[in-house]
Design an enzyme around this catalytic site. Sequence first.
Site, PDB file in Angstrom:
ATOM      1  N   HIS A 242      27.786 -15.749  28.725  1.00 31.57           N
ATOM      2  CA  HIS A 242      28.833 -16.735  28.441  1.00 31.57           C
ATOM      3  C   HIS A 242      30.211 -16.074  28.460  1.00 31.57           C
ATOM      4  CE1 HIS A 242      25.336 -18.875  26.746  1.00 31.57           C
ATOM      5  NE2 HIS A 242      26.023 -19.974  26.975  1.00 31.57           N
ATOM      6  N   ASP A 315      22.881 -22.157  35.801  1.00 26.92           N
ATOM      7  CA  ASP A 315      23.362 -22.212  34.426  1.00 26.92           C
ATOM      8  C   ASP A 315      24.792 -22.751  34.488  1.00 26.92           C
ATOM      9  OD1 ASP A 315      23.470 -21.904  31.683  1.00 26.92           O
ATOM     10  OD2 ASP A 315      22.804 -19.831  31.692  1.00 26.92           O
TER      11      ASP A 315
END
Length: 594
Positions: A242, A315
């Site tokens: 992330h 993702d």
Amino acid sequence: MPSRRTVLAATAGVAATLAAGGTAYADDKKLRTLVSRMTLEEKVGQLFVMRVYGHSATAPDQADIDANLKEIGVRTAAELIERYRVGGVIYFTWAHNTRDPHQIAELSNGIQKASLALPRGLPVLISTDQEHGIVCRVGEPATLFPGAMAIGAGRSHQDARTLGRIAGQELRAVGIRQNYSPVADVNVNPANPVIGVRSFGADPDAVARMVAAEVAGYQRSRQVAATAKHFPGHGDTAVDSHYGFPVITHTRAQWEKLDAPPFRAAIAAGIDSIMTAHIMVPALDDSGDPATLSRPILNGILREELGYDGVIVTDSLGMEGVRTKYGDDRVPVLALKAGVDQLLNPPNLDVAWNAVLKAVQDGELTEARLDESILRVLRLKAKLRLFEAPYVSQSGVTRTVGIRAHLAEADRIARRTTTLLVNKGGLLPLSPRRLLVVGADPASPSGTTGPPTGVLAAAFTELGFTATALSTGTAPSAATIARAVAAARDVDTVVVATYNVSTTSSQKTLVEQLVATGRPVVVIAIRNPFDVAQLPSVPAVVASYSWTDVELRAAARVIAGRAAPRGRLPVPVQKADDPTVVLYPIGYGLSYQT
């Protein structure tokens, strides 16, 4: 609730033709015809799965309208679909999509209605991350199960299958038909900041069996598409994708042995979708590109070597791991060139959508390449019977979500997962007495009705204890520690909820000072079980693997002797100052003597 006649009319005859005789999934010719009739703009839209703020498709709160205008340039989910013709929508708690099951069902119906009302209207594939444990988007009163590592500790493939079956039924009831679960990563790195307890464990074969079982549960009767993630394997990294760009240094042989087995098992189980990882694996592709953008990994290994022909979804494209090397306009184009079918949650949809459109117009991408991905997505929608039954009913929500039988199964499964790691002098089980419950109160995932210390204190109180909660946080100050030590002198036993204790953590200081009071101390590691290595002086330690209600209730029952500790470590715990020394191996777990 719209009738079947309304549904078929809204699709302008296309979906009705597909649904005729209930053979949509089998009739590829009709799906190909549908693709051939789409405009290029419609095709581009079908590739995207996008977030949108609000509890309603047409009448969200003003704050959510403002957020939509700022981030997407539309006011509502209905406007998002009308402008971009997106093929999928992803629900998030923070986007205010998931207040309660009945509201979620209404939102899902509103999204389907908005899409089906358009020319060549298609059903939307609605998705979310409902992993259970620490990652849940649909909270109570839905049924919440222990997370993957807890299920791994329970060692029951049937429990994994039951989780998938019940969770799939409840997701389907609220209109969510693609779940980004199970996690197929093998967590072999204790320092992994992003996977950890989201993984079933560190044994590739054990993880593979659990993944296959959960996939079978989810995809039973075509109720929900499961998603194995994160290919080619995110288990051995100390960087969170992330916020950074992880590099996995496994050799090809190590990847085959450690990372590949769960994905092979998922494919063998008929997995409907696989999610990519924003990681670099030089042994699989030495270009420096993340796996999400790697044709050698997605097409060469996943498609050709592993024989997977289902949907590949990225993702989130807003994560730093996929944005480090390329701009937001290049990422979706390169992902499609690599073999991706669904582009998940780009940070700027307009930039991404127009970049793909331009790539086709300029010849960098062919329309035939888009058609391949669109056909896979439509096949999945047809398999899930979305052309035949895109809507859900409020009565179905009432009959299915959070019903007593489901909640009982979740509690039963949880009681099999709690792992007893230390029990010096037979301190446990405890008889009813005065307890002080202190410790970390991390941000609550869905499925936690309050801070862990409060939930634990309430659980012990129900079991006949006199329990007081005192939150000390994940980084208690000296003053907070002093308050806890003073309070400990007025009780018989102290229960401490620890959260990822490190060598320098003040949580460690808290526990050591509580032990020094002479009062018996019981530690519950409410996330990583590795906390036990940092706390050698504690007389009793159990691992719950998460701080959701179902796992905390189970831990309290084990400590009180109302349930036997049956969990076994699915990961090894190494010595804190020497990781070559294993203190507690895979499979370790104590039981009470009878």
